[in-house]
Design an enzyme around this catalytic site. Structure first.
Site, PDB file in Angstrom:
ATOM      1  N   HIS A 190      51.881  43.094  56.550  1.00 37.00           N
ATOM      2  CA  HIS A 190      52.392  44.271  56.531  1.00 37.00           C
ATOM      3  C   HIS A 190      53.823  44.278  55.664  1.00 37.00           C
ATOM      4  O   HIS A 190      53.886  45.271  55.090  1.00 37.00           O
ATOM      5  CB  HIS A 190      52.463  44.848  57.887  1.00 37.00           C
ATOM      6  CG  HIS A 190      51.314  45.046  58.805  1.00 37.00           C
ATOM      7  ND1 HIS A 190      51.107  44.617  60.079  1.00 37.00           N
ATOM      8  CD2 HIS A 190      50.227  45.704  58.496  1.00 37.00           C
ATOM      9  CE1 HIS A 190      50.030  44.709  60.552  1.00 37.00           C
ATOM     10  NE2 HIS A 190      49.353  45.544  59.609  1.00 37.00           N
ATOM     11  N   LYS A 230      42.367  52.606  71.639  1.00 40.80           N
ATOM     12  CA  LYS A 230      42.330  51.193  71.001  1.00 40.80           C
ATOM     13  C   LYS A 230      43.068  50.214  71.900  1.00 40.80           C
ATOM     14  O   LYS A 230      43.013  49.078  71.573  1.00 40.80           O
ATOM     15  CB  LYS A 230      43.092  51.250  69.603  1.00 40.80           C
ATOM     16  CG  LYS A 230      42.237  51.799  68.288  1.00 40.80           C
ATOM     17  CD  LYS A 230      42.868  50.959  67.176  1.00 40.80           C
ATOM     18  CE  LYS A 230      41.818  51.212  66.058  1.00 40.80           C
ATOM     19  NZ  LYS A 230      42.702  50.609  64.757  1.00 40.80           N
ATOM     20  N   ARG A 278      42.937  42.732  51.690  1.00 40.58           N
ATOM     21  CA  ARG A 278      43.131  41.357  52.042  1.00 40.58           C
ATOM     22  C   ARG A 278      42.064  40.472  51.479  1.00 40.58           C
ATOM     23  O   ARG A 278      41.914  39.495  50.990  1.00 40.58           O
ATOM     24  CB  ARG A 278      42.975  40.850  53.600  1.00 40.58           C
ATOM     25  CG  ARG A 278      44.414  41.190  54.349  1.00 40.58           C
ATOM     26  CD  ARG A 278      44.439  41.190  55.574  1.00 40.58           C
ATOM     27  NE  ARG A 278      43.468  42.323  56.273  1.00 40.58           N
ATOM     28  CZ  ARG A 278      43.531  42.649  57.383  1.00 40.58           C
ATOM     29  NH1 ARG A 278      43.958  42.140  58.483  1.00 40.58           N
ATOM     30  NH2 ARG A 278      42.963  44.009  57.543  1.00 40.58           N
ATOM     31  N   SER A 313      46.879  41.443  62.823  1.00 34.76           N
ATOM     32  CA  SER A 313      47.515  41.616  63.897  1.00 34.76           C
ATOM     33  C   SER A 313      46.618  41.001  65.140  1.00 34.76           C
ATOM     34  O   SER A 313      47.223  40.382  65.979  1.00 34.76           O
ATOM     35  CB  SER A 313      47.723  43.114  64.244  1.00 34.76           C
ATOM     36  OG  SER A 313      48.449  43.901  63.291  1.00 34.76           O
TER      37      SER A 313
HETATM   38  P1  ADP Z   1      44.485  49.863  60.985  1.00 35.08           P
HETATM   39  O1  ADP Z   1      43.982  49.686  62.261  1.00 35.08           O
HETATM   40  O2  ADP Z   1      44.735  51.338  60.255  1.00 35.08           O
HETATM   41  O3  ADP Z   1      43.557  48.864  59.879  1.00 35.08           O
HETATM   42  P2  ADP Z   1      46.143  47.518  60.600  1.00 35.08           P
HETATM   43  O4  ADP Z   1      47.626  47.648  61.175  1.00 35.08           O
HETATM   44  O5  ADP Z   1      45.526  46.404  60.942  1.00 35.08           O
HETATM   45  O6  ADP Z   1      45.956  49.077  60.891  1.00 35.08           O
HETATM   46  O7  ADP Z   1      46.674  47.643  59.106  1.00 35.08           O
HETATM   47  C1  ADP Z   1      47.296  48.550  58.218  1.00 35.08           C
HETATM   48  C2  ADP Z   1      47.042  48.318  56.766  1.00 35.08           C
HETATM   49  O8  ADP Z   1      47.761  47.042  56.434  1.00 35.08           O
HETATM   50  C3  ADP Z   1      45.736  48.087  56.496  1.00 35.08           C
HETATM   51  O9  ADP Z   1      45.606  48.740  55.014  1.00 35.08           O
HETATM   52  C4  ADP Z   1      45.562  46.843  56.339  1.00 35.08           C
HETATM   53  O10 ADP Z   1      44.611  46.556  55.472  1.00 35.08           O
HETATM   54  C5  ADP Z   1      46.812  46.429  55.829  1.00 35.08           C
HETATM   55  N1  ADP Z   1      47.138  45.006  56.050  1.00 35.08           N
HETATM   56  C6  ADP Z   1      46.978  44.079  57.402  1.00 35.08           C
HETATM   57  N2  ADP Z   1      47.117  43.125  57.397  1.00 35.08           N
HETATM   58  C7  ADP Z   1      47.504  42.662  56.084  1.00 35.08           C
HETATM   59  C8  ADP Z   1      47.710  41.630  55.511  1.00 35.08           C
HETATM   60  N3  ADP Z   1      47.886  40.582  55.937  1.00 35.08           N
HETATM   61  N4  ADP Z   1      48.195  41.927  54.108  1.00 35.08           N
HETATM   62  C9  ADP Z   1      48.292  42.847  53.483  1.00 35.08           C
HETATM   63  N5  ADP Z   1      47.753  43.969  53.958  1.00 35.08           N
HETATM   64  C10 ADP Z   1      47.357  43.808  55.328  1.00 35.08           C
END
Ligand code: ADP
Length: 165
Positions: free
Chosen positions: A16, A40, A89, A127
């Site tokens: 992130h 969630k 990803r 996460s």
């Molecule tokens: P959500 O539940 O909306 O998917 P996340 O916190 O899991 O929320 O992810 C938010 C955004 O960050 C999404 O677009 C996800 O693809 C992106 N994201 C998550 N992990 C990574 C990573 N390792 N590298 C780049 N983008 C990421």
């Protein structure tokens, strides 16, 4: 330009962070929008997630951190975002992200979704993976900002690595 970066951030990872840093260079302003979705069953409260992101992004300019519930397009309108930012990803992200982007476009057609490909060395990070490693006492210092590592340590009450105080 002003980008809205919505997500659960439960918790914030270096993946992130990579996206936030690159988007701040590209667009100037980034609103990190933490989805408050109790269904969630998040590991971290909304206040904890907001605080983690505040601390981890304090070296950057043009970053705003907010929480929201409801539709992302409404949040984007309220916060005067020009675009929605999401990360990709792997191909496995693509199908879901495309569906959401089309849905959002159908609700607000001036709002574009912009995807940034993750940096290769962060492509394994999510996460959920971070929480799974921390739950079983593995080191997560290379996966998350240090304030998040501390919170994970507290949450799971386990030593994250020999170098942690
Ligand atoms: P959500 O539940 O909306 O998917 P996340 O916190 O899991 O929320 O992810 C938010 C955004 O960050 C999404 O677009 C996800 O693809 C992106 N994201 C998550 N992990 C990574 C990573 N390792 N590298 C780049 N983008 C990421």
């Amino acid at each position: 330009m002003r980008a809205l970066y919505p997500g659960s951030f439960d918790p914030l990872t270096n993946g992130h962070m990579d996206l936030i840093e690159r988007a701040s260079t590209l667009f100037g302003e980034v609103v990190v929008a933490v989805l408050s979705n109790p269904s969630k069953r998040p590991a971290f409260s909304i206040e904890q997630r907001l605080s983690q992101i505040h601390k981890a992004t304090k070296h950057l300019s043009g970053i705003e951190v907010i929480s929201f519930d409801g539709l992302t397009v409404h949040c984007a309108e309220t916060h005067h975002a020009d675009l929605i930012l999401r990360g990709l990803r792997a191909m496995s992200d693509f199908e879901y992200e495309l569906q959401i982007a089309h849905t959002n476009r159908s609700l607000a057609d001036r709002l574009e979704t912009v995807f940034l490909a993750t940096s290769a060395h962060h492509s394994f990070l999510s996460s959920s993976v971070v929480k799974e490693v921390a739950r079983f006492g593995g080191p997560v210092d290379h996966m998350v900002p240090c304030e998040v590592a501390k919170d994970l340590n507290r949450l799971f009450n386990s030593a994250l690595s020999p170098s942690q105080p």
